[in-house]
Design a protein around this motif. Sequence first.
Motif, mmCIF file in Angstrom:
data_model
loop_
_atom_site.group_PDB
_atom_site.id
_atom_site.type_symbol
_atom_site.label_atom_id
_atom_site.label_comp_id
_atom_site.label_asym_id
_atom_site.label_seq_id
_atom_site.Cartn_x
_atom_site.Cartn_y
_atom_site.Cartn_z
ATOM 1 N N LYS A 8 0.840 -1.196 0.000
ATOM 2 C CA LYS A 8 0.000 0.000 0.000
ATOM 3 C C LYS A 8 0.878 1.250 0.000
ATOM 4 C CE LYS A 8 -4.002 -1.993 2.429
ATOM 5 N NZ LYS A 8 -4.888 -1.974 1.260
ATOM 6 N N ILE A 9 0.454 2.251 -0.778
ATOM 7 C CA ILE A 9 1.110 3.551 -0.795
ATOM 8 C C ILE A 9 0.050 4.624 -0.617
ATOM 9 C CG2 ILE A 9 2.336 5.236 -2.225
ATOM 10 C CD1 ILE A 9 3.939 3.051 -3.436
ATOM 11 N N THR A 10 0.334 5.597 0.224
ATOM 12 C CA THR A 10 -0.541 6.752 0.399
ATOM 13 C C THR A 10 0.166 7.987 -0.131
ATOM 14 O OG1 THR A 10 -1.558 5.821 2.399
ATOM 15 C CG2 THR A 10 -1.808 8.189 2.036
ATOM 16 N N ALA A 11 -0.524 8.738 -0.987
ATOM 17 C CA ALA A 11 -0.007 10.007 -1.504
ATOM 18 C C ALA A 11 -0.850 11.131 -0.918
ATOM 19 C CB ALA A 11 -0.077 10.028 -3.031
ATOM 20 N N ILE A 12 -0.199 12.173 -0.424
ATOM 21 C CA ILE A 12 -0.892 13.258 0.279
ATOM 22 C C ILE A 12 -0.557 14.589 -0.373
ATOM 23 C CG2 ILE A 12 -1.119 14.482 2.484
ATOM 24 C CD1 ILE A 12 -0.427 11.875 3.907
ATOM 25 N N GLY A 13 -1.591 15.391 -0.644
ATOM 26 C CA GLY A 13 -1.348 16.715 -1.218
ATOM 27 C C GLY A 13 -2.592 17.263 -1.887
ATOM 28 N N GLY A 14 -2.371 17.979 -2.973
ATOM 29 C CA GLY A 14 -3.499 18.583 -3.680
ATOM 30 C C GLY A 14 -3.051 19.177 -4.992
ATOM 31 N N GLY A 15 -3.993 19.794 -5.691
ATOM 32 C CA GLY A 15 -3.676 20.482 -6.926
ATOM 33 C C GLY A 15 -3.176 19.563 -8.009
ATOM 34 N N HIS A 16 -2.416 20.133 -8.944
ATOM 35 C CA HIS A 16 -1.898 19.361 -10.068
ATOM 36 C C HIS A 16 -0.824 18.373 -9.630
ATOM 37 C CE1 HIS A 16 -3.948 21.756 -13.159
ATOM 38 N NE2 HIS A 16 -3.750 22.776 -12.349
ATOM 39 N N GLY A 17 -0.071 18.709 -8.574
ATOM 40 C CA GLY A 17 1.042 17.870 -8.154
ATOM 41 C C GLY A 17 0.624 16.487 -7.715
ATOM 42 N N LEU A 18 -0.429 16.392 -6.910
ATOM 43 C CA LEU A 18 -0.889 15.090 -6.440
ATOM 44 C C LEU A 18 -1.426 14.265 -7.597
ATOM 45 C CD1 LEU A 18 -1.435 13.130 -4.118
ATOM 46 C CD2 LEU A 18 -3.651 14.248 -3.793
ATOM 47 N N GLY A 19 -2.164 14.909 -8.513
ATOM 48 C CA GLY A 19 -2.675 14.194 -9.677
ATOM 49 C C GLY A 19 -1.548 13.637 -10.523
ATOM 50 N N ARG A 20 -0.479 14.431 -10.683
ATOM 51 C CA ARG A 20 0.671 13.973 -11.458
ATOM 52 C C ARG A 20 1.320 12.769 -10.798
ATOM 53 N NH1 ARG A 20 1.809 14.823 -16.724
ATOM 54 N NH2 ARG A 20 4.034 14.819 -17.151
ATOM 55 N N LEU A 21 1.500 12.832 -9.492
ATOM 56 C CA LEU A 21 2.098 11.716 -8.753
ATOM 57 C C LEU A 21 1.228 10.474 -8.857
ATOM 58 C CD1 LEU A 21 4.111 10.458 -6.739
ATOM 59 C CD2 LEU A 21 2.743 11.497 -4.908
ATOM 60 N N MET A 22 -0.069 10.615 -8.654
ATOM 61 C CA MET A 22 -0.958 9.453 -8.684
ATOM 62 C C MET A 22 -1.016 8.834 -10.077
ATOM 63 S SD MET A 22 -4.113 10.265 -6.100
ATOM 64 C CE MET A 22 -4.621 8.531 -6.152
ATOM 65 N N SER A 23 -1.011 9.651 -11.118
ATOM 66 C CA SER A 23 -1.016 9.098 -12.473
ATOM 67 C C SER A 23 0.289 8.364 -12.765
ATOM 68 C CB SER A 23 -1.265 10.200 -13.508
ATOM 69 O OG SER A 23 -0.216 11.141 -13.528
ATOM 70 N N THR A 24 1.391 8.813 -12.160
ATOM 71 C CA THR A 24 2.676 8.124 -12.307
ATOM 72 C C THR A 24 2.635 6.739 -11.665
ATOM 73 O OG1 THR A 24 3.887 10.219 -12.323
ATOM 74 C CG2 THR A 24 5.141 8.252 -11.733
ATOM 75 N N LEU A 25 1.892 6.617 -10.572
ATOM 76 C CA LEU A 25 1.815 5.360 -9.820
ATOM 77 C C LEU A 25 0.505 4.607 -10.053
ATOM 78 C CD1 LEU A 25 3.234 6.614 -6.394
ATOM 79 C CD2 LEU A 25 4.453 5.319 -8.167
ATOM 80 N N ALA A 26 -0.220 4.975 -11.103
ATOM 81 C CA ALA A 26 -1.552 4.399 -11.336
ATOM 82 C C ALA A 26 -1.519 2.886 -11.545
ATOM 83 C CB ALA A 26 -2.211 5.079 -12.532
ATOM 84 N N PHE A 27 -0.358 2.344 -11.946
ATOM 85 C CA PHE A 27 -0.247 0.895 -12.148
ATOM 86 C C PHE A 27 -0.446 0.120 -10.844
ATOM 87 C CE2 PHE A 27 4.008 2.527 -11.328
ATOM 88 C CZ PHE A 27 4.493 1.664 -10.360
ATOM 89 N N LEU A 28 -0.341 0.814 -9.702
ATOM 90 C CA LEU A 28 -0.577 0.161 -8.413
ATOM 91 C C LEU A 28 -2.059 -0.120 -8.167
ATOM 92 C CD1 LEU A 28 1.880 2.247 -6.214
ATOM 93 C CD2 LEU A 28 2.137 -0.161 -6.824
ATOM 94 N N ARG A 29 -2.913 0.562 -8.928
ATOM 95 C CA ARG A 29 -4.371 0.394 -8.868
ATOM 96 C C ARG A 29 -4.889 0.576 -7.435
ATOM 97 N NH1 ARG A 29 -6.124 -4.667 -12.418
ATOM 98 N NH2 ARG A 29 -8.100 -3.529 -12.273
ATOM 99 N N HIS A 30 -5.574 -0.421 -6.874
ATOM 100 C CA HIS A 30 -6.228 -0.249 -5.570
ATOM 101 C C HIS A 30 -5.242 -0.142 -4.411
ATOM 102 C CE1 HIS A 30 -5.512 -4.609 -5.911
ATOM 103 N NE2 HIS A 30 -5.456 -4.597 -4.597
ATOM 104 N N ILE A 184 4.501 12.708 0.325
ATOM 105 C CA ILE A 184 3.939 14.045 0.515
ATOM 106 C C ILE A 184 4.481 14.953 -0.583
ATOM 107 C CG2 ILE A 184 3.809 16.029 2.069
ATOM 108 C CD1 ILE A 184 4.196 14.087 4.413
ATOM 109 N N GLY A 185 3.567 15.635 -1.299
ATOM 110 C CA GLY A 185 3.967 16.520 -2.380
ATOM 111 C C GLY A 185 4.045 15.773 -3.703
ATOM 112 N N PRO A 186 4.452 16.476 -4.773
ATOM 113 C CA PRO A 186 4.799 17.902 -4.840
ATOM 114 C C PRO A 186 3.542 18.770 -4.825
ATOM 115 C CG PRO A 186 4.854 16.975 -7.042
ATOM 116 C CD PRO A 186 4.547 15.836 -6.099
#
Length: 298
Positions: A8-30, A184-186
């Motif tokens: 499990k990975i948790t990403a914390i933040g907001g705005g464009h930065g969190l979306g960019r990070l999550m899309s980078t790690l989207a292969f992790l799925r759930h 956390i971030g960017p």
Amino acid sequence: MQIQHLRKITAIGGGHGLGRLMSTLAFLRHRLIGVVATTDNGGATGLLRQAHQCIAWGDIRNCMSQLANQPLAADVLNFRFQEGSTLQGHNLGNLLLYTLDELSARPIDGIQLLSRLLKVDSRVLPMSESPTDLVAATQENFDCHGEISIDDLPNMPVRLQLSPQVQATPEALRHILRSDVIIIGPGSFMTSIMPPLLVGEITRAIVESPAKVIFIDNLIPELGPAGRVALPQRLQWMRQQLGVELIDLIISNQEYPQLSVPVIGGVEAEEGTPHRHQRASLLDALERATALLRCGAA
């Protein structure tokens, strides 16, 4: 251990930065969730909040638009009604999320429904399901209200807090406590990164979690007071606000000899967009970071 093997990975933040990070790690799925700041009071989100006293939907929409696996999904979610319309200034994705919230028992139920429609496999969760605002003290009193005003401050505030104080989304706390890595971030330091950490339960869960915490620095200085302060001073300010040290490793292209935690650099920007992390380069940095943290724990 490689990222794809983490539970499990948790990403914390907001705005464009969190979306960019999550899309980078989207292969992790759930196995990946994002805990999203909900204090924005500007633009289309601000209009909706003023009219309906809801949570800020803009950063949640931004994450979902970058994670969606449906044709035209990002264009639909980010569509903004133009001048002359009765919906002038509003954003279709924000309105859709607000409507689903009104039809659901909880905000996360509406988010989950839209996630299924857009084939978003990772979970996007608000930091809290209750509305709250960011408030800053520039002297002794909390006299600067809202993200827009805080970003316009000439210097870092003395104190930052949420008004009112709110409870964390329970699902977010459970995921944090079970995570192997927390990122956390960017993003904007005071208005994207700090708000979730100002929810006391979230910071306590990070401390209690066995997870290692990675901080991703911005590629270029942001606009506003935080962009005029070097990273070591920002992290020291964070420690003062939260009363605890959270960060185990930093990803930054700048070298800071005075920092007591490892720093990994060499992250490239997206071509033509100097503030946006290139996904493959960011993933490589995260792989190096998790490997280093794994060696340190061994």
